[in-house]
Design a protein around this motif. Structure first.
Motif, PDB file in Angstrom:
ATOM      1  N   SER A  40      -0.990   8.715  -5.571  1.00  0.00           N
ATOM      2  CA  SER A  40      -1.641   9.682  -4.693  1.00  0.00           C
ATOM      3  C   SER A  40      -2.482  10.640  -5.512  1.00  0.00           C
ATOM      4  O   SER A  40      -2.245  10.845  -6.699  1.00  0.00           O
ATOM      5  N   TRP A  41      -3.461  11.201  -4.826  1.00  0.00           N
ATOM      6  CA  TRP A  41      -4.305  12.231  -5.414  1.00  0.00           C
ATOM      7  C   TRP A  41      -4.264  13.426  -4.476  1.00  0.00           C
ATOM      8  O   TRP A  41      -4.271  13.269  -3.251  1.00  0.00           O
ATOM      9  N   TYR A  42      -4.209  14.612  -5.043  1.00  0.00           N
ATOM     10  CA  TYR A  42      -4.121  15.821  -4.228  1.00  0.00           C
ATOM     11  C   TYR A  42      -4.922  16.934  -4.877  1.00  0.00           C
ATOM     12  O   TYR A  42      -5.197  16.928  -6.079  1.00  0.00           O
ATOM     13  N   ARG A  43      -5.304  17.877  -4.049  1.00  0.00           N
ATOM     14  CA  ARG A  43      -5.997  19.089  -4.488  1.00  0.00           C
ATOM     15  C   ARG A  43      -5.574  20.167  -3.516  1.00  0.00           C
ATOM     16  O   ARG A  43      -5.519  19.931  -2.304  1.00  0.00           O
ATOM     17  N   GLU A  44      -5.267  21.335  -4.008  1.00  0.00           N
ATOM     18  CA  GLU A  44      -4.804  22.442  -3.167  1.00  0.00           C
ATOM     19  C   GLU A  44      -5.704  22.629  -1.959  1.00  0.00           C
ATOM     20  O   GLU A  44      -6.925  22.723  -2.092  1.00  0.00           O
ATOM     21  N   GLY A  45      -5.103  22.639  -0.785  1.00  0.00           N
ATOM     22  CA  GLY A  45      -5.834  22.886   0.451  1.00  0.00           C
ATOM     23  C   GLY A  45      -6.522  21.662   1.028  1.00  0.00           C
ATOM     24  O   GLY A  45      -7.189  21.758   2.049  1.00  0.00           O
ATOM     25  N   GLU A  46      -6.388  20.516   0.386  1.00  0.00           N
ATOM     26  CA  GLU A  46      -7.037  19.287   0.844  1.00  0.00           C
ATOM     27  C   GLU A  46      -5.989  18.278   1.314  1.00  0.00           C
ATOM     28  O   GLU A  46      -4.810  18.390   0.993  1.00  0.00           O
ATOM     29  N   VAL A  47      -6.450  17.288   2.023  1.00  0.00           N
ATOM     30  CA  VAL A  47      -5.590  16.204   2.480  1.00  0.00           C
ATOM     31  C   VAL A  47      -5.234  15.323   1.285  1.00  0.00           C
ATOM     32  O   VAL A  47      -6.097  14.987   0.478  1.00  0.00           O
ATOM     33  N   GLU A  48      -3.966  14.969   1.163  1.00  0.00           N
ATOM     34  CA  GLU A  48      -3.538  14.071   0.094  1.00  0.00           C
ATOM     35  C   GLU A  48      -4.010  12.655   0.418  1.00  0.00           C
ATOM     36  O   GLU A  48      -3.934  12.208   1.557  1.00  0.00           O
ATOM     37  N   PHE A  49      -4.489  11.949  -0.595  1.00  0.00           N
ATOM     38  CA  PHE A  49      -4.960  10.572  -0.437  1.00  0.00           C
ATOM     39  C   PHE A  49      -4.014   9.657  -1.203  1.00  0.00           C
ATOM     40  O   PHE A  49      -3.771   9.859  -2.395  1.00  0.00           O
ATOM     41  N   ILE A  50      -3.464   8.643  -0.525  1.00  0.00           N
ATOM     42  CA  ILE A  50      -2.464   7.763  -1.128  1.00  0.00           C
ATOM     43  C   ILE A  50      -2.902   6.310  -0.975  1.00  0.00           C
ATOM     44  O   ILE A  50      -3.354   5.903   0.102  1.00  0.00           O
ATOM     45  N   ILE A  51      -2.769   5.542  -2.047  1.00  0.00           N
ATOM     46  CA  ILE A  51      -2.951   4.098  -1.939  1.00  0.00           C
ATOM     47  C   ILE A  51      -1.611   3.426  -2.224  1.00  0.00           C
ATOM     48  O   ILE A  51      -0.865   3.838  -3.112  1.00  0.00           O
ATOM     49  N   PHE A  52      -1.309   2.424  -1.432  1.00  0.00           N
ATOM     50  CA  PHE A  52      -0.060   1.674  -1.517  1.00  0.00           C
ATOM     51  C   PHE A  52      -0.362   0.211  -1.825  1.00  0.00           C
ATOM     52  O   PHE A  52      -1.360  -0.327  -1.340  1.00  0.00           O
ATOM     53  N   GLN A  53       0.521  -0.412  -2.583  1.00  0.00           N
ATOM     54  CA  GLN A  53       0.454  -1.856  -2.738  1.00  0.00           C
ATOM     55  C   GLN A  53       0.797  -2.473  -1.386  1.00  0.00           C
ATOM     56  O   GLN A  53       1.789  -2.096  -0.771  1.00  0.00           O
ATOM     57  N   ALA A  54      -0.041  -3.391  -0.908  1.00  0.00           N
ATOM     58  CA  ALA A  54       0.223  -4.045   0.376  1.00  0.00           C
ATOM     59  C   ALA A  54       1.559  -4.777   0.319  1.00  0.00           C
ATOM     60  O   ALA A  54       1.900  -5.395  -0.690  1.00  0.00           O
ATOM     61  N   ARG A  55       2.319  -4.666   1.383  1.00  0.00           N
ATOM     62  CA  ARG A  55       3.606  -5.375   1.466  1.00  0.00           C
ATOM     63  C   ARG A  55       3.389  -6.869   1.636  1.00  0.00           C
ATOM     64  O   ARG A  55       4.198  -7.673   1.214  1.00  0.00           O
ATOM     65  N   GLU A  56       2.290  -7.219   2.304  1.00  0.00           N
ATOM     66  CA  GLU A  56       1.971  -8.625   2.558  1.00  0.00           C
ATOM     67  C   GLU A  56       0.672  -8.960   1.835  1.00  0.00           C
ATOM     68  O   GLU A  56      -0.410  -8.575   2.275  1.00  0.00           O
ATOM     69  N   THR A  57       0.770  -9.664   0.714  1.00  0.00           N
ATOM     70  CA  THR A  57      -0.434 -10.011  -0.035  1.00  0.00           C
ATOM     71  C   THR A  57      -1.223 -11.079   0.723  1.00  0.00           C
ATOM     72  O   THR A  57      -0.668 -11.826   1.529  1.00  0.00           O
ATOM     73  N   GLY A  58      -2.514 -11.124   0.457  1.00  0.00           N
ATOM     74  CA  GLY A  58      -3.377 -12.108   1.087  1.00  0.00           C
ATOM     75  C   GLY A  58      -3.724 -11.784   2.530  1.00  0.00           C
ATOM     76  O   GLY A  58      -4.250 -12.625   3.249  1.00  0.00           O
ATOM     77  N   SER A  59      -3.444 -10.560   2.970  1.00  0.00           N
ATOM     78  CA  SER A  59      -3.710 -10.191   4.366  1.00  0.00           C
ATOM     79  C   SER A  59      -5.066  -9.512   4.544  1.00  0.00           C
ATOM     80  O   SER A  59      -5.440  -9.173   5.647  1.00  0.00           O
ATOM     81  N   GLY A  60      -5.814  -9.364   3.484  1.00  0.00           N
ATOM     82  CA  GLY A  60      -7.124  -8.725   3.560  1.00  0.00           C
ATOM     83  C   GLY A  60      -8.194  -9.715   3.178  1.00  0.00           C
ATOM     84  O   GLY A  60      -7.911 -10.894   3.022  1.00  0.00           O
ATOM     85  N   PRO A  61      -9.406  -9.282   3.027  1.00  0.00           N
ATOM     86  CA  PRO A  61      -9.823  -7.897   3.155  1.00  0.00           C
ATOM     87  C   PRO A  61     -10.106  -7.508   4.602  1.00  0.00           C
ATOM     88  O   PRO A  61     -10.280  -8.363   5.471  1.00  0.00           O
ATOM     89  N   HIS A  62     -10.139  -6.202   4.800  1.00  0.00           N
ATOM     90  CA  HIS A  62     -10.572  -5.684   6.093  1.00  0.00           C
ATOM     91  C   HIS A  62     -12.055  -5.997   6.241  1.00  0.00           C
ATOM     92  O   HIS A  62     -12.798  -5.998   5.268  1.00  0.00           O
ATOM     93  N   VAL A  63     -12.492  -6.252   7.457  1.00  0.00           N
ATOM     94  CA  VAL A  63     -13.902  -6.522   7.722  1.00  0.00           C
ATOM     95  C   VAL A  63     -14.479  -5.326   8.469  1.00  0.00           C
ATOM     96  O   VAL A  63     -14.000  -4.965   9.547  1.00  0.00           O
ATOM     97  N   HIS A  64     -15.476  -4.705   7.855  1.00  0.00           N
ATOM     98  CA  HIS A  64     -16.115  -3.527   8.447  1.00  0.00           C
ATOM     99  C   HIS A  64     -16.629  -3.848   9.845  1.00  0.00           C
ATOM    100  O   HIS A  64     -17.233  -4.894  10.056  1.00  0.00           O
ATOM    101  N   GLY A  65     -16.367  -2.961  10.773  1.00  0.00           N
ATOM    102  CA  GLY A  65     -16.808  -3.139  12.146  1.00  0.00           C
ATOM    103  C   GLY A  65     -15.743  -3.743  13.049  1.00  0.00           C
ATOM    104  O   GLY A  65     -15.883  -3.725  14.270  1.00  0.00           O
ATOM    105  N   ARG A  66     -14.672  -4.257  12.461  1.00  0.00           N
ATOM    106  CA  ARG A  66     -13.561  -4.774  13.262  1.00  0.00           C
ATOM    107  C   ARG A  66     -12.572  -3.642  13.509  1.00  0.00           C
ATOM    108  O   ARG A  66     -12.668  -2.567  12.917  1.00  0.00           O
ATOM    109  N   VAL A  67     -11.611  -3.879  14.350  1.00  0.00           N
ATOM    110  CA  VAL A  67     -10.592  -2.876  14.640  1.00  0.00           C
ATOM    111  C   VAL A  67      -9.915  -2.462  13.341  1.00  0.00           C
ATOM    112  O   VAL A  67      -9.575  -3.303  12.509  1.00  0.00           O
TER     113      VAL A  67
END
Length: 137
Positions: A40-67
């Motif tokens: 995670s990355w954080y800065r005082e007063g800002e929203v924390e941003f977190i990246i997680f290892q996907a639990r299910e590999t091979g499930s991406g990538p996300h396609v822009h414009g889809r749900v």
């Protein structure tokens, strides 16, 4: 207090995503904290941003414009900041969707760039000063 506390996304390869997000988040002044299967990355007063290892590999990538994910826009203080963060992202392996430029369809001050990683995660760097403010950099 901000409405959003944190934003978490899942990625295919955590190490690769750390290498791509790290320079961006550092450039924005965020500090990094490593967790178990996440970073995670954080800065005082800002929203924390977190990246997680996907639990299910091979499930991406996300396609822009889809749900699902559309994009995350990082607001910065100048056009120079847009240009610098855009360059840092390219150096870290992001793919350019749109180079930095003005977007008059939004307004005559909206200067932004768009990039995407191999997970289909799209980001934007945007400088959008108030109407009465003079353009910076």
């Amino acid at each position: 207090m901000p409405v959003f506390d944190h934003l978490g996304i899942s990625v295919e390869n955590l190490d690769r995503s750390i290498a791509q997000f790290g320079p961006i988040m550092a450039g924005l002044g965020f500090e990094r904290t490593d967790g178990d299967g996440s970073v995670s990355w954080y800065r005082e007063g800002e929203v924390e941003f977190i990246i997680f290892q996907a639990r299910e590999t091979g499930s991406g990538p996300h396609v822009h414009g889809r749900v699902g994910w559309q994009h995350l826009a990082f607001s910065v203080d100048s056009r120079d900041d847009v240009d610098g963060l855009h360059a840092a992202a390219v150096d870290a392996g992001w793919t350019v969707v749109r180079d930095p430029k003005l977007y008059p369809r939004f307004n005559d001050r909206y200067y932004a760039s768009f990039l995407e990683d191999e997970n289909g995660i799209r980001i934007e760097f945007v400088f959008n000063p108030p109407k009465d403010a003079a353009p910076a950099g």
